[in-house]
Write a protein that holds these residues in place. Structure first.
Motif, PDB file in Angstrom:
ATOM      1  N   GLY A 174      -5.560  47.821  10.030  1.00 42.35           N
ATOM      2  CA  GLY A 174      -6.051  48.386   8.790  1.00 42.35           C
ATOM      3  C   GLY A 174      -5.932  47.427   7.621  1.00 42.35           C
ATOM      4  N   PRO A 175      -6.583  47.756   6.505  1.00 43.33           N
ATOM      5  CA  PRO A 175      -6.594  46.859   5.340  1.00 43.33           C
ATOM      6  C   PRO A 175      -5.231  46.691   4.679  1.00 43.33           C
ATOM      7  CG  PRO A 175      -7.623  48.954   4.798  1.00 43.33           C
ATOM      8  CD  PRO A 175      -7.410  48.959   6.274  1.00 43.33           C
ATOM      9  N   LYS A 176      -4.284  47.602   4.975  1.00 43.19           N
ATOM     10  CA  LYS A 176      -2.948  47.487   4.372  1.00 43.19           C
ATOM     11  C   LYS A 176      -1.863  47.296   5.433  1.00 43.19           C
ATOM     12  CE  LYS A 176      -4.137  50.257   0.306  1.00 43.19           C
ATOM     13  NZ  LYS A 176      -3.781  51.439  -0.530  1.00 43.19           N
ATOM     14  N   ASP A 177      -2.289  46.932   6.642  1.00 42.71           N
ATOM     15  CA  ASP A 177      -1.338  46.825   7.746  1.00 42.71           C
ATOM     16  C   ASP A 177      -0.672  45.450   7.800  1.00 42.71           C
ATOM     17  OD1 ASP A 177      -2.241  49.310   8.302  1.00 42.71           O
ATOM     18  OD2 ASP A 177      -3.125  48.829  10.265  1.00 42.71           O
ATOM     19  N   ASP A 178       0.627  45.463   8.087  1.00 43.73           N
ATOM     20  CA  ASP A 178       1.356  44.224   8.341  1.00 43.73           C
ATOM     21  C   ASP A 178       1.344  43.951   9.842  1.00 43.73           C
ATOM     22  OD1 ASP A 178       2.758  43.448   5.665  1.00 43.73           O
ATOM     23  OD2 ASP A 178       3.105  45.609   5.869  1.00 43.73           O
ATOM     24  N   MET A 179       1.113  42.715  10.219  1.00 45.29           N
ATOM     25  CA  MET A 179       1.124  42.340  11.629  1.00 45.29           C
ATOM     26  C   MET A 179       2.416  41.610  11.986  1.00 45.29           C
ATOM     27  SD  MET A 179      -2.726  41.046  12.572  1.00 45.29           S
ATOM     28  CE  MET A 179      -2.695  39.679  11.414  1.00 45.29           C
ATOM     29  N   VAL A 180       2.833  41.790  13.238  1.00 48.69           N
ATOM     30  CA  VAL A 180       3.963  41.042  13.800  1.00 48.69           C
ATOM     31  C   VAL A 180       3.427  40.244  14.974  1.00 48.69           C
ATOM     32  CG1 VAL A 180       6.234  41.169  14.867  1.00 48.69           C
ATOM     33  CG2 VAL A 180       5.576  42.862  13.137  1.00 48.69           C
ATOM     34  N   ILE A 181       3.585  38.943  14.933  1.00 49.58           N
ATOM     35  CA  ILE A 181       3.074  38.064  15.989  1.00 49.58           C
ATOM     36  C   ILE A 181       4.214  37.186  16.484  1.00 49.58           C
ATOM     37  CG2 ILE A 181       1.310  36.390  16.641  1.00 49.58           C
ATOM     38  CD1 ILE A 181      -0.226  37.197  14.112  1.00 49.58           C
ATOM     39  N   VAL A 182       4.418  37.159  17.788  1.00 47.73           N
ATOM     40  CA  VAL A 182       5.394  36.250  18.391  1.00 47.73           C
ATOM     41  C   VAL A 182       4.607  35.163  19.105  1.00 47.73           C
ATOM     42  CG1 VAL A 182       7.289  36.005  20.016  1.00 47.73           C
ATOM     43  CG2 VAL A 182       7.094  38.085  18.638  1.00 47.73           C
ATOM     44  N   VAL A 183       4.734  33.939  18.611  1.00 51.89           N
ATOM     45  CA  VAL A 183       3.929  32.818  19.105  1.00 51.89           C
ATOM     46  C   VAL A 183       4.797  31.869  19.923  1.00 51.89           C
ATOM     47  CG1 VAL A 183       2.438  30.901  18.449  1.00 51.89           C
ATOM     48  CG2 VAL A 183       2.492  32.967  17.040  1.00 51.89           C
ATOM     49  N   ASP A 184       4.370  31.589  21.153  1.00 55.52           N
ATOM     50  CA  ASP A 184       5.025  30.592  21.995  1.00 55.52           C
ATOM     51  C   ASP A 184       4.180  29.325  21.987  1.00 55.52           C
ATOM     52  OD1 ASP A 184       6.953  32.447  22.617  1.00 55.52           O
ATOM     53  OD2 ASP A 184       6.180  32.906  24.616  1.00 55.52           O
ATOM     54  N   ILE A 185       4.701  28.254  21.384  1.00 55.56           N
ATOM     55  CA  ILE A 185       3.950  26.994  21.289  1.00 55.56           C
ATOM     56  C   ILE A 185       4.153  26.206  22.578  1.00 55.56           C
ATOM     57  CG2 ILE A 185       3.613  24.884  19.950  1.00 55.56           C
ATOM     58  CD1 ILE A 185       4.894  26.344  17.569  1.00 55.56           C
ATOM     59  N   GLN A 186       3.118  26.153  23.392  1.00 55.59           N
ATOM     60  CA  GLN A 186       3.224  25.535  24.713  1.00 55.59           C
ATOM     61  C   GLN A 186       3.144  24.021  24.668  1.00 55.59           C
ATOM     62  OE1 GLN A 186       3.874  27.361  27.326  1.00 55.59           O
ATOM     63  NE2 GLN A 186       3.480  29.422  26.576  1.00 55.59           N
ATOM     64  N   ARG A 187       2.107  23.498  24.007  1.00 54.58           N
ATOM     65  CA  ARG A 187       1.901  22.052  23.964  1.00 54.58           C
ATOM     66  C   ARG A 187       1.305  21.665  22.617  1.00 54.58           C
ATOM     67  NH1 ARG A 187       0.510  23.676  29.071  1.00 54.58           N
ATOM     68  NH2 ARG A 187      -1.652  24.099  28.455  1.00 54.58           N
ATOM     69  N   ALA A 188       1.503  20.414  22.228  1.00 52.32           N
ATOM     70  CA  ALA A 188       0.917  19.900  20.985  1.00 52.32           C
ATOM     71  C   ALA A 188       0.521  18.452  21.196  1.00 52.32           C
ATOM     72  CB  ALA A 188       1.917  20.015  19.836  1.00 52.32           C
ATOM     73  N   ASN A 189      -0.665  18.102  20.723  1.00 50.09           N
ATOM     74  CA  ASN A 189      -1.177  16.734  20.850  1.00 50.09           C
ATOM     75  C   ASN A 189      -1.819  16.292  19.549  1.00 50.09           C
ATOM     76  OD1 ASN A 189      -1.044  15.726  23.826  1.00 50.09           O
ATOM     77  ND2 ASN A 189      -1.733  17.854  24.013  1.00 50.09           N
ATOM     78  N   ALA A 190      -1.389  15.140  19.056  1.00 50.19           N
ATOM     79  CA  ALA A 190      -2.016  14.562  17.877  1.00 50.19           C
ATOM     80  C   ALA A 190      -3.418  14.084  18.242  1.00 50.19           C
ATOM     81  CB  ALA A 190      -1.179  13.400  17.359  1.00 50.19           C
ATOM     82  N   PRO A 191      -4.313  13.952  17.250  1.00 42.23           N
ATOM     83  CA  PRO A 191      -5.691  13.536  17.537  1.00 42.23           C
ATOM     84  C   PRO A 191      -5.796  12.208  18.287  1.00 42.23           C
ATOM     85  CG  PRO A 191      -5.548  14.397  15.322  1.00 42.23           C
ATOM     86  CD  PRO A 191      -4.134  14.301  15.823  1.00 42.23           C
ATOM     87  N   GLY A 192      -4.806  11.337  18.129  1.00 45.28           N
ATOM     88  CA  GLY A 192      -4.862  10.045  18.820  1.00 45.28           C
ATOM     89  C   GLY A 192      -3.968   9.953  20.035  1.00 45.28           C
ATOM     90  N   ALA A 193      -3.490  11.082  20.542  1.00 44.09           N
ATOM     91  CA  ALA A 193      -2.533  11.087  21.651  1.00 44.09           C
ATOM     92  C   ALA A 193      -3.139  10.541  22.942  1.00 44.09           C
ATOM     93  CB  ALA A 193      -2.015  12.501  21.874  1.00 44.09           C
ATOM     94  N   ARG A 194      -2.285  10.008  23.794  1.00 43.52           N
ATOM     95  CA  ARG A 194      -2.649   9.590  25.157  1.00 43.52           C
ATOM     96  C   ARG A 194      -1.695  10.259  26.134  1.00 43.52           C
ATOM     97  NH1 ARG A 194      -5.794   4.970  25.820  1.00 43.52           N
ATOM     98  NH2 ARG A 194      -6.255   6.043  27.768  1.00 43.52           N
ATOM     99  N   VAL A 195      -2.121  10.384  27.389  1.00 40.63           N
ATOM    100  CA  VAL A 195      -1.213  10.903  28.405  1.00 40.63           C
ATOM    101  C   VAL A 195      -0.293   9.766  28.846  1.00 40.63           C
ATOM    102  CG1 VAL A 195      -2.926  12.569  29.185  1.00 40.63           C
ATOM    103  CG2 VAL A 195      -2.727  10.376  30.372  1.00 40.63           C
ATOM    104  N   SER A 196       0.800  10.116  29.490  1.00 36.07           N
ATOM    105  CA  SER A 196       1.740   9.112  29.978  1.00 36.07           C
ATOM    106  C   SER A 196       2.201   9.500  31.380  1.00 36.07           C
ATOM    107  CB  SER A 196       2.948   8.996  29.034  1.00 36.07           C
ATOM    108  OG  SER A 196       3.636  10.228  28.950  1.00 36.07           O
ATOM    109  N   GLY A 197       2.743   8.523  32.104  1.00 35.12           N
ATOM    110  CA  GLY A 197       3.217   8.780  33.453  1.00 35.12           C
ATOM    111  C   GLY A 197       3.038   7.559  34.325  1.00 35.12           C
ATOM    112  N   ASP A 198       3.425   7.691  35.578  1.00 33.72           N
ATOM    113  CA  ASP A 198       3.296   6.594  36.528  1.00 33.72           C
ATOM    114  C   ASP A 198       1.823   6.324  36.821  1.00 33.72           C
ATOM    115  OD1 ASP A 198       6.060   6.454  36.696  1.00 33.72           O
ATOM    116  OD2 ASP A 198       6.157   7.876  38.376  1.00 33.72           O
TER     117      ASP A 198
END
Length: 440
Positions: free
Chosen positions: A269-293
């Motif tokens: 509704g227009p006067k409703d407060d929301m509750v959100i629980v956010v689990d941040i799984q992964r984050a990558n910058a615009p210039g990111a590369r993968v790493s590994g063997d």
């Protein structure tokens, strides 16, 4: 957005497949927004709310008179078998959306996105078919973010699983709260970074559940760019500055959510407060590369040298290479993330060269920004759709693509790709999830 060939067999003909690895895809340059991961039709939810199970057309890709390089060229209209129409801006990969005022979290066929459908750009038939009304957040000032309040919901459950939100008997005091509950130790989210996150949500005012990512889609994450003002404040403020692996409690008054009009289809509704629980799984910058063997490619593949410092990879084909008769793939770094599925948004880095002489024609690394596209959506060249699907997030792959699965006899105008050229790409798969290509 690129059109599919009128005949399914046309994509393999000499006229070439869809012009880009992304409907503004892997050979184009732009990124995207969010939508649900099932059929690409759901990936259109950014243009408005839709009920679960409702097919919604995808976002439009504006046209530009400026020719684009491989990654930016899309088969928008087929005026003849030998004529493709280019679209995009300045060689960026991805689909250019309309002006986005706020974004939505997508869950059970409904999302928290709010998109303005207005645009000076031309849209495809699928885009113009969108009839869902868009909702615009009110201009009520967003209150300052607090890290706590006198009364807050209680949250239990493990990170990466649906949270249990217990609402207190008291009403919210109207505070905009962003409070980390579980601290992660992954990459810190910065402005413009690509973030994949799962969430659980409730309407504090009514006590009703708001469908979240754990309610369907096997808990697949939403994938979006943070801090660009394209998300509702409840989301942008929840993730920017946090680390991957963090669970965040967000209490959002209307001004931090859907504004004074609320969202009828989500039951907010227009006067409703929301509750959100956010689990941040992964984050990558615009210039990111993968790493590994690193596993070297087979002897008949092009050799790859990773230059670093945001520079394109050096790809050196073998002497007198033979054109492949079909797509060839080599995994250079085996990722440990989930497998990329058709219909998901993938965020990648790439460099592309011609197989015959190793001449580079496009690279997201030169642009210092990752590229996003919907896998299997027919929005990029066929070799990209086939080559990325089924690979693990975190992988680096080398694709050797025959001309029939690339641009065929009609390479993008303004590119240095010869007609009927076989292509080689090195692709880092940074992430995948429910989403839409970023605005370019």
């Amino acid at each position: 957005m690129a059109e599919n060939p009128s005949d399914p067999t046309e994509a393999d003909s000499a006229s070439g497949p869809l012009a880009d690895p992304v409907v503004s895809g892997p050979g184009t340059s732009t990124a995207g927004r969010e939508s649900i991961v099932v059929p690409p039709a759901i990936l259109a939810q950014q243009a408005g709310w839709s009920e679960p199970g409702t097919d919604v057309p995808g976002p439009a890709a504006p046209k530009s008179a400026e020719p684009q390089v491989f990654a930016s060229t899309v088969r928008k209209q087929q005026t003849s078998e030998a004529d493709y129409e280019n679209v995009g801006s300045g060689g960026k990969l991805g689909v250019v959306l309309g002006v986005v005022l706020a974004v939505l979290l997508v869950g059970s066929g409904i999302g928290l996105y709010v998109v303005n459908s207005g645009s000076d750009s031309k849209s495809t038939a699928a885009d113009s078919a969108t009839s869902q009304p868009s909702q615009t957040p009110s201009k009520t000032p967003v209150p300052p973010v607090k890290t706590d309040a006198k009364v807050l919901p209680q949250v239990s459950g493990d990170f990466g699983k649906k949270a249990d939100i217990a609402l207190p008997s008291q009403h919210s005091d109207g505070s905009f709260v962003v409070k980390p509950l579980i601290q992660g130790d992954g990459a810190k989210v910065g402005k413009g970074d690509w973030v994949s996150a799962t969430y659980t949500a409730k309407d504090w005012t009514t006590g009703k559940d708001i469908p979240g990512s754990y309610d369907q889609d096997q808990g697949k994450p939403q994938l979006f760019q943070a801090g660009l003002g394209n998300l509702i404040p409840a989301l942008d403020s929840a993730v920017v500055g946090q680390k991957a692996g963090t669970r965040v409690l967000v209490v959002a008054p209307p001004a931090a959510g859907f504004g004074d009009q609320g969202n009828q289809k989500m039951g907010v509704g227009p006067k409703d407060d929301m509750v959100i629980v956010v689990d941040i799984q992964r984050a990558n910058a615009p210039g990111a590369r993968v790493s590994g063997d690193v596993t070297p490619p087979p002897a008949d593949f092009a050799a790859v040298k990773v230059n670093g410092d945001g520079k394109a990879d050096t790809i050196t084909p073998p002497a007198n290479p033979a054109d492949p008769s079909d797509l060839k793939t080599s995994v250079l770094i085996q990722g440990k993330g989930p497998k990329v599925e058709n219909g998901e948004l993938a965020v990648v880095q790439y460099t592309g060269v011609t197989l015959k002489d190793g001449k580079e024609f496009d690279s997201s690394l030169d642009k210092k920004t990752a590229f996003s596209f919907v896998v299997g959506g027919g929005n990029v060249i066929q070799g990209w759709d086939k080559g990325v699907a089924g690979q693990n997030v975190g992988s680096r792959i080398e694709l050797e693509i025959p001309a029939a699965q690339a641009y065929g006899a009609n390479p993008p105008q303004g590119s240095n790709i010869p007609a009927n050229a076989s292509l080689v790409f090195v692709v880092d798969i940074l992430d995948a999830g429910i989403g839409q290509p970023a605005q370019g």
